[in-house]
Design a protein around this motif. Structure first.
Motif, mmCIF file in Angstrom:
data_model
loop_
_atom_site.group_PDB
_atom_site.id
_atom_site.type_symbol
_atom_site.label_atom_id
_atom_site.label_comp_id
_atom_site.label_asym_id
_atom_site.label_seq_id
_atom_site.Cartn_x
_atom_site.Cartn_y
_atom_site.Cartn_z
ATOM 1 N N LEU A 142 0.995 -1.084 -0.018
ATOM 2 C CA LEU A 142 -0.288 0.260 0.220
ATOM 3 C C LEU A 142 0.970 0.780 0.030
ATOM 4 O O LEU A 142 0.868 2.369 -0.398
ATOM 5 C CB LEU A 142 -0.841 -0.305 1.484
ATOM 6 C CG LEU A 142 -2.149 -1.105 1.634
ATOM 7 C CD1 LEU A 142 -2.432 -1.090 2.857
ATOM 8 C CD2 LEU A 142 -2.725 -1.168 0.365
ATOM 9 N N ALA A 143 1.750 1.391 0.925
ATOM 10 C CA ALA A 143 2.989 2.398 0.753
ATOM 11 C C ALA A 143 3.927 2.293 -0.854
ATOM 12 O O ALA A 143 4.117 4.045 -0.271
ATOM 13 C CB ALA A 143 4.263 1.982 1.912
ATOM 14 N N ASP A 144 3.658 1.573 -1.413
ATOM 15 C CA ASP A 144 4.622 1.746 -2.773
ATOM 16 C C ASP A 144 3.128 2.773 -3.697
ATOM 17 O O ASP A 144 3.716 3.397 -4.741
ATOM 18 C CB ASP A 144 3.984 0.297 -3.517
ATOM 19 C CG ASP A 144 5.517 -0.101 -2.860
ATOM 20 O OD1 ASP A 144 6.892 0.301 -2.041
ATOM 21 O OD2 ASP A 144 5.691 -1.548 -3.119
ATOM 22 N N ALA A 145 1.763 3.008 -3.489
ATOM 23 C CA ALA A 145 1.070 3.873 -3.715
ATOM 24 C C ALA A 145 1.549 5.885 -3.725
ATOM 25 O O ALA A 145 2.376 5.830 -3.332
ATOM 26 C CB ALA A 145 -0.486 4.275 -3.674
ATOM 27 N N PRO A 146 0.984 5.852 -5.359
ATOM 28 C CA PRO A 146 1.716 7.829 -5.113
ATOM 29 C C PRO A 146 0.535 8.176 -4.068
ATOM 30 O O PRO A 146 -0.107 7.541 -3.826
ATOM 31 C CB PRO A 146 0.859 8.235 -6.395
ATOM 32 C CG PRO A 146 1.128 6.580 -6.900
ATOM 33 C CD PRO A 146 0.669 5.571 -6.489
ATOM 34 N N PRO A 147 1.173 9.342 -3.364
ATOM 35 C CA PRO A 147 0.676 9.847 -2.253
ATOM 36 C C PRO A 147 -0.654 10.059 -2.694
ATOM 37 O O PRO A 147 -1.045 11.467 -4.057
ATOM 38 C CB PRO A 147 1.420 11.090 -1.931
ATOM 39 C CG PRO A 147 2.468 11.190 -2.609
ATOM 40 C CD PRO A 147 2.459 10.365 -3.809
ATOM 41 N N LEU A 148 -1.796 10.256 -1.423
ATOM 42 C CA LEU A 148 -3.015 10.862 -1.927
ATOM 43 C C LEU A 148 -3.071 11.938 -1.127
ATOM 44 O O LEU A 148 -2.983 12.465 0.258
ATOM 45 C CB LEU A 148 -4.106 9.496 -1.716
ATOM 46 C CG LEU A 148 -5.193 9.958 -1.361
ATOM 47 C CD1 LEU A 148 -6.428 10.252 -2.956
ATOM 48 C CD2 LEU A 148 -6.268 8.727 -0.747
ATOM 49 N N ALA A 149 -4.005 12.399 -1.895
ATOM 50 C CA ALA A 149 -4.121 14.536 -1.166
ATOM 51 C C ALA A 149 -4.767 13.394 0.550
ATOM 52 O O ALA A 149 -6.403 13.331 0.087
ATOM 53 C CB ALA A 149 -4.698 15.097 -1.680
ATOM 54 N N ASP A 150 -5.192 14.673 1.182
ATOM 55 C CA ASP A 150 -6.129 13.990 2.818
ATOM 56 C C ASP A 150 -7.155 14.963 2.105
ATOM 57 O O ASP A 150 -7.731 15.297 1.899
ATOM 58 C CB ASP A 150 -5.832 14.942 3.699
ATOM 59 C CG ASP A 150 -6.048 14.758 5.132
ATOM 60 O OD1 ASP A 150 -7.065 14.266 4.175
ATOM 61 O OD2 ASP A 150 -5.033 15.343 6.297
ATOM 62 N N ALA A 151 -8.414 13.356 2.263
ATOM 63 C CA ALA A 151 -9.518 13.675 2.418
ATOM 64 C C ALA A 151 -10.467 15.416 3.335
ATOM 65 O O ALA A 151 -11.549 15.383 2.683
ATOM 66 C CB ALA A 151 -10.337 12.616 2.405
ATOM 67 N N MET A 152 -9.445 15.255 4.153
ATOM 68 C CA MET A 152 -10.636 16.122 4.974
ATOM 69 C C MET A 152 -11.016 15.902 5.541
ATOM 70 O O MET A 152 -12.211 17.458 5.842
ATOM 71 C CB MET A 152 -9.910 17.875 4.288
ATOM 72 C CG MET A 152 -8.907 17.910 3.086
ATOM 73 S SD MET A 152 -7.257 18.665 5.225
ATOM 74 C CE MET A 152 -8.226 20.078 6.018
ATOM 75 N N ARG A 153 -11.390 14.691 5.648
ATOM 76 C CA ARG A 153 -12.881 14.335 6.968
ATOM 77 C C ARG A 153 -12.701 15.457 8.505
ATOM 78 O O ARG A 153 -11.607 14.976 8.565
ATOM 79 C CB ARG A 153 -13.391 13.149 6.119
ATOM 80 C CG ARG A 153 -13.491 12.900 4.999
ATOM 81 C CD ARG A 153 -13.904 11.638 4.800
ATOM 82 N NE ARG A 153 -15.085 10.691 6.124
ATOM 83 C CZ ARG A 153 -16.465 11.199 5.486
ATOM 84 N NH1 ARG A 153 -17.008 11.244 4.809
ATOM 85 N NH2 ARG A 153 -16.742 10.343 6.422
#
Length: 192
Positions: free
Chosen positions: A143-154
């Motif tokens: 999972l840590a190999d994925a490109p970073p995701l922007a925080d969903a800001m929930r």
């Protein structure tokens, strides 16, 4: 008020500060922040839905800590499972919470074996443990190999987690806590 805010703040004010130490792994706050964003990206890659629930049945570790932030970062809610529960109790909680992803470590592989075919909502089992992941599980490190995701800001009144009570007078009941609840509880503990 959102749970992931504390992680961002720690990386900002303590860029060389140690965030986690587990076995031979030692990380600083910016590394943990980056890993959380990537793990959240990995969760999205395997189909974790916005508002989805991810349960965790594991002992304390750096990976447990990271998933606690990655799930809300990806827009979901955590469902911590008591490690002393029996398989039928865990099955009930997984069904009741509509858990999509179950995080486990090596200590609880036997419980997962007992629940095979009895977890209809669980689409993926993510292995937090050391070494090679068992067949049918997703390696946490993949999972840590994925490109970073922007925080969903929930945040604020969005669901942060479902915490199940003991169930001494019947079945366990899920207590739904918002981001505001979790952050306020943490602030009260710090003051105490």
């Amino acid at each position: 008020m959102y749970v992931t805010q504390s992680l961002k703040r720690a990386a900002q004010v303590r860029p060389k500060g140690t965030s986690t130490i587990f076995r031979d792994r030692r990380r600083i706050w910016p590394e943990t922040l980056d890993r959380v964003a990537r793990i959240a990206g990995g969760l999205k890659r395997i189909g974790f839905s916005a508002g989805g629930r991810a349960a965790v049945l594991a002992l304390n570790s750096d990976r447990y800590f990271e998933q606690l932030f990655a799930v809300p970062w990806a827009g979901g809610a955590v469902v911590p499972l008591n490690t002393r529960l029996a398989a039928p109790e865990i099955q009930y909680i997984l069904e009741d919470s509509a858990t999509e992803i179950l995080f486990i470590d090596e200590q609880f592989l036997g419980v997962v074996d007992q629940l095979k075919g009895k977890m209809p909502s669980v689409r993926h089992i993510v292995y937090l443990g050391e070494g090679r992941p068992p067949a049918g599980t997703v390696a946490f490190e993949s999972l840590a190999d994925a490109p970073p995701l922007a925080d969903a800001m929930r945040g604020y009144d969005d669901l942060a987690g479902i915490f199940y009570t003991g169930g001494t007078t019947g079945k366990a009941k899920g207590v739904m806590l918002s981001h505001r609840n979790v952050v306020t509880n943490a602030a009260n503990c710090i003051a105490g």
